[in-house]
Write an enzyme that holds these catalytic residues in place. Structure first.
Site, PDB file in Angstrom:
ATOM      1  N   TYR A  23      43.734  40.183  38.389  1.00 53.96           N
ATOM      2  CA  TYR A  23      43.479  41.586  38.059  1.00 53.96           C
ATOM      3  C   TYR A  23      43.131  42.398  39.287  1.00 53.96           C
ATOM      4  O   TYR A  23      42.890  41.848  40.369  1.00 53.96           O
ATOM      5  CB  TYR A  23      42.376  41.695  36.991  1.00 53.96           C
ATOM      6  CG  TYR A  23      40.966  41.507  37.512  1.00 53.96           C
ATOM      7  CD1 TYR A  23      40.493  40.249  37.869  1.00 53.96           C
ATOM      8  CD2 TYR A  23      40.107  42.591  37.661  1.00 53.96           C
ATOM      9  CE1 TYR A  23      39.204  40.086  38.343  1.00 53.96           C
ATOM     10  CE2 TYR A  23      38.811  42.427  38.135  1.00 53.96           C
ATOM     11  CZ  TYR A  23      38.366  41.172  38.475  1.00 53.96           C
ATOM     12  OH  TYR A  23      37.095  41.007  38.954  1.00 53.96           O
TER      13      TYR A  23
ATOM     14  N   LYS B 159      41.651  37.038  43.054  1.00 49.55           N
ATOM     15  CA  LYS B 159      41.012  37.917  42.055  1.00 49.55           C
ATOM     16  C   LYS B 159      41.448  37.454  40.670  1.00 49.55           C
ATOM     17  O   LYS B 159      42.296  38.055  40.012  1.00 49.55           O
ATOM     18  CB  LYS B 159      41.353  39.385  42.322  1.00 49.55           C
ATOM     19  CG  LYS B 159      40.294  40.332  41.753  1.00 49.55           C
ATOM     20  CD  LYS B 159      40.255  41.632  42.506  1.00 49.55           C
ATOM     21  CE  LYS B 159      39.390  42.695  41.825  1.00 49.55           C
ATOM     22  NZ  LYS B 159      37.990  42.329  41.625  1.00 49.55           N
TER      23      LYS B 159
ATOM     24  N   GLU C 203      28.495  36.795  48.529  1.00 48.52           N
ATOM     25  CA  GLU C 203      28.782  38.153  48.066  1.00 48.52           C
ATOM     26  C   GLU C 203      28.000  38.396  46.785  1.00 48.52           C
ATOM     27  O   GLU C 203      27.231  37.539  46.353  1.00 48.52           O
ATOM     28  CB  GLU C 203      30.296  38.344  47.856  1.00 48.52           C
ATOM     29  CG  GLU C 203      30.892  37.409  46.811  1.00 48.52           C
ATOM     30  CD  GLU C 203      32.391  37.612  46.585  1.00 48.52           C
ATOM     31  OE1 GLU C 203      32.934  38.657  46.952  1.00 48.52           O
ATOM     32  OE2 GLU C 203      33.001  36.686  46.005  1.00 48.52           O
TER      33      GLU C 203
ATOM     34  N   LEU D  81      35.671  37.483  47.942  1.00 52.38           N
ATOM     35  CA  LEU D  81      36.841  38.330  47.736  1.00 52.38           C
ATOM     36  C   LEU D  81      36.995  39.248  48.948  1.00 52.38           C
ATOM     37  O   LEU D  81      36.006  39.793  49.453  1.00 52.38           O
ATOM     38  CB  LEU D  81      36.663  39.177  46.465  1.00 52.38           C
ATOM     39  CG  LEU D  81      37.899  40.005  46.126  1.00 52.38           C
ATOM     40  CD1 LEU D  81      38.997  39.115  45.547  1.00 52.38           C
ATOM     41  CD2 LEU D  81      37.571  41.121  45.159  1.00 52.38           C
TER      42      LEU D  81
END
Ligand code: DCS
Length: 276
Positions: free
Chosen positions: A31, A144, A176, A200
């Site tokens: 996504y 992702k 993260e 990411l």
């Protein structure tokens, strides 16, 4: 509500997804969340490149070229009655009889629709609270993927503690946030985890890097620990939805002065100028 279903914009209730769609059964898909400001999609090329990267890493062929997908996303944005918002876009591997192994043949299913998370302008003035948690996600966070259970459970910890984000660490090394990239500022230098399989490659993170360069603020892609984080002068997050967000408390402890710091405020200001 209109929805892009493969290559057609239809009413939401016309969209049909098979219960054996692999996205629904396995989270087998990818996504993107893409902002638009003033009816213009922000960093669309970068989002399309990342979509393509994610597809490649899970051995899935996108059903259309990224140029075609981009054109259809623009059509969706034209339908928006609000000037600002986001597009949620996902592509699943599509329908196949249930079996873990990749199907020999499956037609990927694309859906995309408009969202309207308000811009976080007020929260940017005060900053937000965060908590920390061990990063128990898989080792391919560069993809992702639709598989978000690790992120969901992490975000829930923030909610239960009255915070906005959970900052993840692997054995004390900050990676993260549950849905953001994380930065700290020490002696006017910005630090953030390097790009690899553990985080990411955030599009907003790249904007932060470019803005830091523009403002002559040193930007180091070096991992740091939770101890460094707690002792930082400033901490901030970046994402499509949060943009650049100051963090003023972590695990109940004040960061820096307890108010958004100088470097973060400069970046927020530059981001606003860039968007406008
Ligand atoms: N890290 C993770 C784990 C994310 O899920 C996201 C975005 C980011 C970093 C920041 O990336 P971008 O700057 O490219 O947005 N998560 C999206 C999401 O699930 N909702 O909003 C953004």
């Amino acid at each position: 509500m209109k929805i892009l279903w493969n290559d057609r914009i239809v009413d939401r209730n016309e969209c049909r997804i098979d219960p054996e769609d692999r996205g629904y059964q396995f989270g087998d898909g990818i996504y993107e969340v893409i902002s638009f400001y003033n009816h213009q999609l922000f960093k669309l090329t970068e989002h399309m490149e990342r979509l393509s990267y994610s597809a490649g890493e899970i051995a899935m062929d996108l059903p259309y070229s990224t140029e075609q997908i981009a054109e259809n996303l623009k059509k969706l944005v034209e339908l928006s009655d609000k000037a600002d918002g986001q597009i949620y876009l996902q592509v699943t591997r599509g329908y196949a009889p249930r079996n873990h192994a990749l199907p020999e043949k499956a037609d990927p299913v694309l859906t995309a629709y408009l969202m309207h998370h308000p811009r976080p302008l007020d929260a940017q003035k005060t900053g937000v609270a965060a908590v920390t948690a061990e990063d128990v996600r898989w080792l391919r966070c560069d993809i992702k993927s639709l598989n978000l259970l690790g992120s969901i459970l992490a975000k829930q910890k923030a909610v239960e503690n009255g915070a906005s984000e959970t900052i993840l660490h692997r054995g004390g090394t900050v990676t993260e946030g549950s849905s953001t990239n994380v930065f700290m500022v020490k002696n006017n230098t910005i630090y953030t985890h390097p790009i690899n399989n553990l985080i990411l490659n955030g599009i907003t993170r790249r904007v932060v890097r470019d803005l830091a360069e523009k403002a002559d603020i040193p930007f180091r892609e070096e991992a740091f620990t939770t101890d460094d984080l707690m002792a930082a002068d400033e901490v901030f997050l970046s994402s499509t939805i949060m943009e650049i967000m100051p963090v003023v408390r972590v695990d109940g402890q004040t960061i820096g002065t307890g108010r958004p710091g100088k470097v973060t405020k400069t970046l927020v200001q530059l981001f606003h100028e860039f968007v406008n």
